[in-house]
Design a protein around this motif. Structure first.
Motif, mmCIF file in Angstrom:
data_model
loop_
_atom_site.group_PDB
_atom_site.id
_atom_site.type_symbol
_atom_site.label_atom_id
_atom_site.label_comp_id
_atom_site.label_asym_id
_atom_site.label_seq_id
_atom_site.Cartn_x
_atom_site.Cartn_y
_atom_site.Cartn_z
ATOM 1 N N ALA A 203 -7.564 -2.646 6.691
ATOM 2 C CA ALA A 203 -8.752 -2.847 5.857
ATOM 3 C C ALA A 203 -8.777 -4.272 5.294
ATOM 4 O O ALA A 203 -9.821 -4.948 5.318
ATOM 5 C CB ALA A 203 -8.750 -1.835 4.709
ATOM 6 N N GLY A 204 -7.625 -4.747 4.832
ATOM 7 C CA GLY A 204 -7.555 -6.098 4.255
ATOM 8 C C GLY A 204 -7.807 -7.168 5.303
ATOM 9 O O GLY A 204 -8.526 -8.147 5.051
ATOM 10 N N PRO B 83 -9.341 -3.495 -0.409
ATOM 11 C CA PRO B 83 -8.055 -3.157 0.214
ATOM 12 C C PRO B 83 -6.879 -3.645 -0.614
ATOM 13 O O PRO B 83 -6.964 -4.663 -1.294
ATOM 14 C CB PRO B 83 -8.097 -3.896 1.555
ATOM 15 N N HIS C 176 -13.303 1.893 8.668
ATOM 16 C CA HIS C 176 -12.927 1.031 7.537
ATOM 17 C C HIS C 176 -14.080 0.100 7.165
ATOM 18 O O HIS C 176 -14.418 -0.068 5.993
ATOM 19 C CB HIS C 176 -11.732 0.139 7.912
ATOM 20 N N SER D 64 0.826 -1.213 0.000
ATOM 21 C CA SER D 64 0.000 0.000 0.000
ATOM 22 C C SER D 64 0.857 1.259 0.000
ATOM 23 O O SER D 64 0.432 2.294 -0.499
ATOM 24 C CB SER D 64 -0.917 0.020 1.217
ATOM 25 N N LEU E 206 -8.508 3.420 0.291
ATOM 26 C CA LEU E 206 -9.703 2.575 0.245
ATOM 27 C C LEU E 206 -10.846 3.242 -0.517
ATOM 28 O O LEU E 206 -11.611 2.582 -1.209
ATOM 29 C CB LEU E 206 -10.121 2.279 1.695
#
Ligand code: GLU
Length: 304
Positions: free
Chosen positions: A114-115, A107, A167, A90, A100
């Motif tokens: 987020a992932g 993500p 998120h 990222s 995002l």
């Protein structure tokens, strides 16, 4: 190689350098740890183990648990998983919301928050009792029934999880979260609260060095090709926006957590876990990175 002696030499050399950085405090319970803790454990795939310092003391593994959550989701979903989360670094802080929105709720990778929240959503959909079944998975692949959540840490993170809730809400608005936000957040906070020692970490993650089979339990966790992919994601995304620095200095796939732990994998050879709670500005253990840099340099055991 006399690893025991090497660990002592590394400890002496590092004691002459200031341990900069700060213990994480944004999860209030994490600041109650002794900043001077220092542990190392090396497990080789031919079943040798070497410990140093506080290697037998439990600490909060935080994001290091995201690797096991990914392993379980990958086992359940196989390549369908990549429709919902990417495999690219990222280059942003682990809890950044900015990317995002640009990328419509998908993500960048499973190790930024987020992932990992998407992975948790998948596990909440797939498992009847995600908390219990994830713990059983962790205990089984590690061959260790002593591993557990720390409810104090989970509760402390849950009470301050406003950004993770943001998120989840953003991703839900794009259709990439299927379950109730509270249920996913609760599972995520438990996942991050897992407490392990350096020895437990090195042994539990040894399957990543051994083509998917834990040499201690002889348990196959993942196929060889899946293991290769997880190692690749660790290499590219395991250190927040400092993955390049870790590759540059240490040269192994790995994952760090804000509890000050790092696991690193030398495929075909060993796994090594280190713990030192003070974090650098990017959120990685300041001394942990140095230990591993010294270790791979002295042992000439980087993948590069
Ligand atoms: N539970 C932590 C959080 O969500 C994990 C952070 C980390 O170790 O990277 O903020």
């Amino acid at each position: 190689m006399d690893y025991q002696r090497l660990f002592s030499e590394i400890a002496i050399e590092l004691s002459e350098i200031d341990d900069l950085g700060n213990v994480a405090s944004y999860i209030p319970e994490l600041q109650n740890v002794d900043p001077k803790k220092f542990g190392i454990h090396l497990s080789t795939i031919d079943r040798q183990d070497y410990s140093f310092g506080d290697a037998h003391e439990k600490f909060s593994i935080q994001s290091i648990a995201k690797v096991l959550a990914l392993a379980l989701a990958f086992e359940l979903e196989d390549d369908q998983l990549w429709d919902r989360v990417g495999v690219e670094p990222s280059g942003s802080p682990f809890n950044s919301l900015v990317q995002l929105e640009y990328e419509k709720g998908i993500p960048r990778n499973p190790f930024i928050n987020a992932g990992a929240l998407v992975i948790c959503d998948i596990l909440v959909s797939r498992l009847n009792n995600p908390q219990q079944e994830f713990l059983e998975f962790t205990r089984k692949i590690s061959g260790n029934s002593q591993i557990d959540y720390c409810s104090r840490i989970a509760e402390s993170e849950r009470l301050t999880s406003f950004r993770n809730a943001a998120h989840l809400n953003l991703m839900k608005s794009y259709g990439n979260i299927q379950n109730d936000i509270e249920a996913v957040l609760d599972f995520y906070c438990h996942l991050c609260s897992i407490a392990m020692t350096c020895k437990e970490l090195a042994q539990g993650y040894l399957f990543l060095a051994a083509n998917g089979v834990n040499p201690i339990t002889n348990e196959r966790v993942l196929r060889g090709s899946q293991t290769k992919r997880i190692n690749a994601i660790m290499q590219l995304c395991g250190f927040y926006d400092e993955a390049g620095e870790f590759a540059f200095k240490v040269g192994l796939p790995g994952k760090s957590g804000v509890g000050g732990g790092i696991i690193a994998i030398y495929p075909g050879h060993y796994s090594i876990a280190v713990w030192s709670p003070k974090l650098n500005k990017k959120g990685n253990s300041y001394r942990g990175m140095q230990i591993l840099e010294f270790f791979t340099t002295r042992t000439k055991s980087s993948i590069f």
